[in-house]
Scaffold this motif. Structure first.
Motif, PDB file in Angstrom:
ATOM      1  N   ILE A   1       1.576   0.058  64.069  1.00 51.24           N
ATOM      2  CA  ILE A   1       1.162   0.345  65.448  1.00 51.24           C
ATOM      3  C   ILE A   1       2.206   1.236  66.108  1.00 51.24           C
ATOM      4  O   ILE A   1       3.397   0.906  66.152  1.00 51.24           O
ATOM      5  CB  ILE A   1       0.986  -0.952  66.246  1.00 51.24           C
ATOM      6  CG1 ILE A   1      -0.115  -1.814  65.613  1.00 51.24           C
ATOM      7  CG2 ILE A   1       0.649  -0.647  67.698  1.00 51.24           C
ATOM      8  CD1 ILE A   1      -0.306  -3.162  66.276  1.00 51.24           C
ATOM      9  N   ARG A   2       1.763   2.383  66.601  1.00 51.53           N
ATOM     10  CA  ARG A   2       2.683   3.344  67.214  1.00 51.53           C
ATOM     11  C   ARG A   2       2.355   3.534  68.692  1.00 51.53           C
ATOM     12  O   ARG A   2       1.212   3.364  69.126  1.00 51.53           O
ATOM     13  CB  ARG A   2       2.591   4.712  66.532  1.00 51.53           C
ATOM     14  CG  ARG A   2       3.141   4.765  65.142  1.00 51.53           C
ATOM     15  CD  ARG A   2       3.441   6.193  64.708  1.00 51.53           C
ATOM     16  NE  ARG A   2       2.324   7.111  64.883  1.00 51.53           N
ATOM     17  CZ  ARG A   2       2.349   8.175  65.682  1.00 51.53           C
ATOM     18  NH1 ARG A   2       3.431   8.447  66.408  1.00 51.53           N
ATOM     19  NH2 ARG A   2       1.294   8.978  65.748  1.00 51.53           N
ATOM     20  N   VAL A   3       3.355   3.946  69.427  1.00 50.82           N
ATOM     21  CA  VAL A   3       3.161   4.370  70.817  1.00 50.82           C
ATOM     22  C   VAL A   3       3.044   5.890  70.824  1.00 50.82           C
ATOM     23  O   VAL A   3       3.888   6.577  70.241  1.00 50.82           O
ATOM     24  CB  VAL A   3       4.352   3.934  71.703  1.00 50.82           C
ATOM     25  CG1 VAL A   3       4.152   4.434  73.132  1.00 50.82           C
ATOM     26  CG2 VAL A   3       4.510   2.429  71.668  1.00 50.82           C
ATOM     27  N   PRO A   4       1.987   6.457  71.432  1.00 51.54           N
ATOM     28  CA  PRO A   4       1.839   7.918  71.432  1.00 51.54           C
ATOM     29  C   PRO A   4       3.054   8.609  72.045  1.00 51.54           C
ATOM     30  O   PRO A   4       3.523   8.241  73.121  1.00 51.54           O
ATOM     31  CB  PRO A   4       0.589   8.141  72.296  1.00 51.54           C
ATOM     32  CG  PRO A   4      -0.148   6.853  72.252  1.00 51.54           C
ATOM     33  CD  PRO A   4       0.886   5.787  72.126  1.00 51.54           C
ATOM     34  N   ARG A   5       3.565   9.591  71.317  1.00 46.80           N
ATOM     35  CA  ARG A   5       4.698  10.369  71.806  1.00 46.80           C
ATOM     36  C   ARG A   5       4.208  11.676  72.417  1.00 46.80           C
ATOM     37  O   ARG A   5       3.039  12.043  72.290  1.00 46.80           O
ATOM     38  CB  ARG A   5       5.672  10.671  70.666  1.00 46.80           C
ATOM     39  CG  ARG A   5       6.299   9.439  70.031  1.00 46.80           C
ATOM     40  CD  ARG A   5       7.384   9.848  69.044  1.00 46.80           C
ATOM     41  NE  ARG A   5       6.839  10.629  67.944  1.00 46.80           N
ATOM     42  CZ  ARG A   5       6.447  10.101  66.789  1.00 46.80           C
ATOM     43  NH1 ARG A   5       6.524   8.794  66.602  1.00 46.80           N
ATOM     44  NH2 ARG A   5       5.979  10.874  65.831  1.00 46.80           N
ATOM     45  N   THR A   6       5.093  12.377  73.062  1.00 44.03           N
ATOM     46  CA  THR A   6       4.762  13.689  73.618  1.00 44.03           C
ATOM     47  C   THR A   6       4.337  14.622  72.487  1.00 44.03           C
ATOM     48  O   THR A   6       5.056  14.782  71.506  1.00 44.03           O
ATOM     49  CB  THR A   6       5.972  14.287  74.357  1.00 44.03           C
ATOM     50  OG1 THR A   6       6.385  13.385  75.384  1.00 44.03           O
ATOM     51  CG2 THR A   6       5.606  15.637  74.970  1.00 44.03           C
TER      52      THR A   6
ATOM     53  N   ALA B   1      -0.521   3.036  76.653  1.00 40.03           N
ATOM     54  CA  ALA B   1      -0.318   4.476  76.478  1.00 40.03           C
ATOM     55  C   ALA B   1      -1.591   5.150  75.971  1.00 40.03           C
ATOM     56  O   ALA B   1      -1.933   6.264  76.409  1.00 40.03           O
ATOM     57  CB  ALA B   1       0.834   4.729  75.509  1.00 40.03           C
ATOM     58  N   VAL B   2      -2.314   4.499  75.067  1.00 40.47           N
ATOM     59  CA  VAL B   2      -3.564   5.074  74.555  1.00 40.47           C
ATOM     60  C   VAL B   2      -4.615   5.148  75.661  1.00 40.47           C
ATOM     61  O   VAL B   2      -5.308   6.155  75.823  1.00 40.47           O
ATOM     62  CB  VAL B   2      -4.083   4.247  73.363  1.00 40.47           C
ATOM     63  CG1 VAL B   2      -5.503   4.674  72.987  1.00 40.47           C
ATOM     64  CG2 VAL B   2      -3.162   4.414  72.167  1.00 40.47           C
TER      65      VAL B   2
END
Length: 533
Positions: free
Chosen positions: A32-37, A163-164
């Protein structure tokens, strides 16, 4: 599996529930990732189809790659990548209840509208409410965790989900705010020379100085000459005297008289050959006695009234066959392509290509093979996106007639205008126009140039396999003979488009066409935006 189901569904304290969810998600936390720039979140459209959160099955967003998948395609991604955690997005569209007076009952806006999506344009925003639903889904057992669930979920999962949900759609920034072409400030606007010749233009009663035309009149902003523009295909317009005047004087800017309002006016640059902006239009008009604040003459619906003339039938109305009773068609091969903003060139080319059996066989006939062997990021794969578009156009899934109950409801409301939703080729357009200075913009483009560009992409991506663009391929042989030696040389080249010259003598309206001949002998077409060439 049984133990997890029991623990999730069994009643208990909030602390116990939090422990259950935390334990359940522990094995999947590394994925599970957090969206980055720079990460694009595809939460408005499936990578393999045109399913969206408004579709019956909703949309699944991978919490690692942030790719979107419809219900039919999410299992493929799970099998290929092993990624188990997805966010399921579903938008429910509800019609507002109506009161005794027939108007919508004022209701408190539902707080569950949190998806940054383009609303379905088939629905009137005033008559419908939208309610969004989000859940975490764990494959292959299809565990569902409703969101938001801040207290029960681990902190990393909560941050990633938030974030998503708050990320803009992948193509949101590429969509134009309007369908109009980008208009730039003219390079002549700031330094325009205006003659002190005493010309004063009245607020009405205009007429071309060289003929009797009283419509499509243009005021030259240098010398105040009032002249007519080019004639239109529907028989209205003028005789091109404004353009002739520019060729004689080189005075570059002109304003269309019946478009002047306190908000501005339509300005055309003959030298730049396009509609332009003039930041000093008020001063330039005032030079000839025109007060923009007094030029607010409009119809009730907001359209301009031509000066002493009948309203001109627009090209758009003619194309749409306005006033005619047309029968809507649905099903395979009758799916429309939505305009993304001056993208009609793309829509027409794609519709033509997928009417050709070679393209149908190459992409739609091999649909499952193409999808099964697509790369991990199918949004960047040409074959995948071509198969997706071809299936969308030919399957009929996005061109269905309304159900009988919907038709009865529309007839009762006197709103019988069943229109298909169509499909938006945003993903394919982004791929095929990447790096191209023109096709990546929202400006109008030439369909012939785009066809050649597209054929080049088809050939490049068909190496080692069937090339459907061969259907256009032909050999051109040119014969050149020397006038003195009479010797002959033959050359050959491959081409994809052939020009069909129309002899001037064959025209049934030679008199009218003569007014549209360019200096080079070619035929000039008038632009609906300005009436000039």
């Amino acid at each position: 599996k049984q133990k997890r189901n029991i623990r999730l569904n069994a009643p208990g304290s909030a602390a116990c529930m939090a422990t259950d969810l935390g334990e359940l998600l522990v094995p999947y936390m590394p994925t599970i990732r957090v969206p980055r720039t720079g990460d694009r979140v595809f939460k408005s459209e499936c990578a393999f189809s045109f399913d969206s959160p408004e579709s019956e099955g909703g949309l699944y967003v991978c919490m690692n790659t942030f790719l979107g998948f419809g219900r039919e395609h999410v299992e493929r991604h799970y099998r290929k990548t092993g990624q188990s955690v997805y966010m399921h997005l579903k938008r429910h569209v509800k019609e507002k209840a109506t009161g005794a007076a027939g108007g919508a009952i004022p209701r408190r806006r539902n707080g569950k509208v949190f998806l940054d999506l383009e609303l379905n344009r088939d629905f009137n925003g005033e008559d419908y409410e939208y309610e969004d639903e989000a859940k975490l889904v764990i494959f292959p057992d299809h565990f569902e965790i409703p969101l938001p669930n801040i207290e029960e979920l681990p902190a990393l999962v909560t941050i990633a989900c938030d974030a998503v949900l708050n990320a803009p759609s992948a193509y949101k920034k590429q969509e134009p705010e309007s369908w109009e072409e980008e208009i730039q400030v003219s390079r002549h606007a700031r330094s325009l020379r205006q003659l002190d010749n005493g010309v004063r233009i009245p607020p009405s009663g205009w007429k071309c100085q060289k003929c009797e035309m009283r419509e499509n009149l243009w005021l030259n902003l240098t010398d105040g000459a009032v002249l007519c523009g080019k004639w239109f295909f529907d028989g209205s317009g003028g005789n091109g005297h404004a353009l002739e005047h520019y060729r004689e004087t080189n005075h570059p800017l002109a304003v269309k008289l019946d478009t002047i309002t306190p908000d501005g006016a339509d300005v055309y640059s003959f030298e730049e050959e396009e509609a332009v902006l003039d930041p000093h239009i008020s001063e330039h008009l005032s030079h000839f006695g025109i007060d923009m604040l007094q030029m607010q003459k409009r119809t009730e619906n907001g359209h301009h009234i031509d000066n002493n003339s009948r309203p001109r039938v627009s090209e758009w109305e003619v194309i749409q066959e306005s006033g005619m009773k047309l029968k809507a068609v649905f099903g395979s091969g009758y799916t429309g392509i939505k305009n993304l903003g001056n993208s009609c060139y793309l829509g027409t080319v794609l519709q033509v290509l997928f009417s050709i059996p070679d393209f149908q066989r190459m992409y739609v006939g091999n649909l499952q093979r193409i999808f099964d062997y697509s790369p991990l990021d199918p949004t960047q794969d040409f074959a995948t996106q071509m198969a997706k578009l071809g299936h969308g156009l030919l399957s009929g899934l996005y061109s269905k007639p309304p159900m009988k109950s919907e038709l009865i409801e529309q007839v009762m409301k006197e709103e019988y205008k069943h229109q298909q939703k169509g499909i938006s080729p945003r993903m394919l357009k982004s791929l095929v126009s990447r790096g191209h200075p023109e096709f990546s913009s929202n400006r109008q483009q030439d369909a012939h140039e785009f066809l050649l560009h597209f054929i080049n992409l088809v050939e490049r991506n068909s190496a080692g396999s069937e090339n459907p663009s061969d259907v256009f391929r032909f050999l051109v042989e040119e014969r050149v003979q020397c006038c003195q030696s009479r010797r002959v040389r033959y050359t050959q080249r491959v081409d994809y488009c052939i020009q069909l010259p129309a002899p001037f003598e064959a025209a049934t309206n030679r008199g009218r066409v003569a007014h549209t001949l360019c200096d080079c002998g070619g035929i000039v077409l008038s632009h609906s935006c300005c009436g000039q060439s």
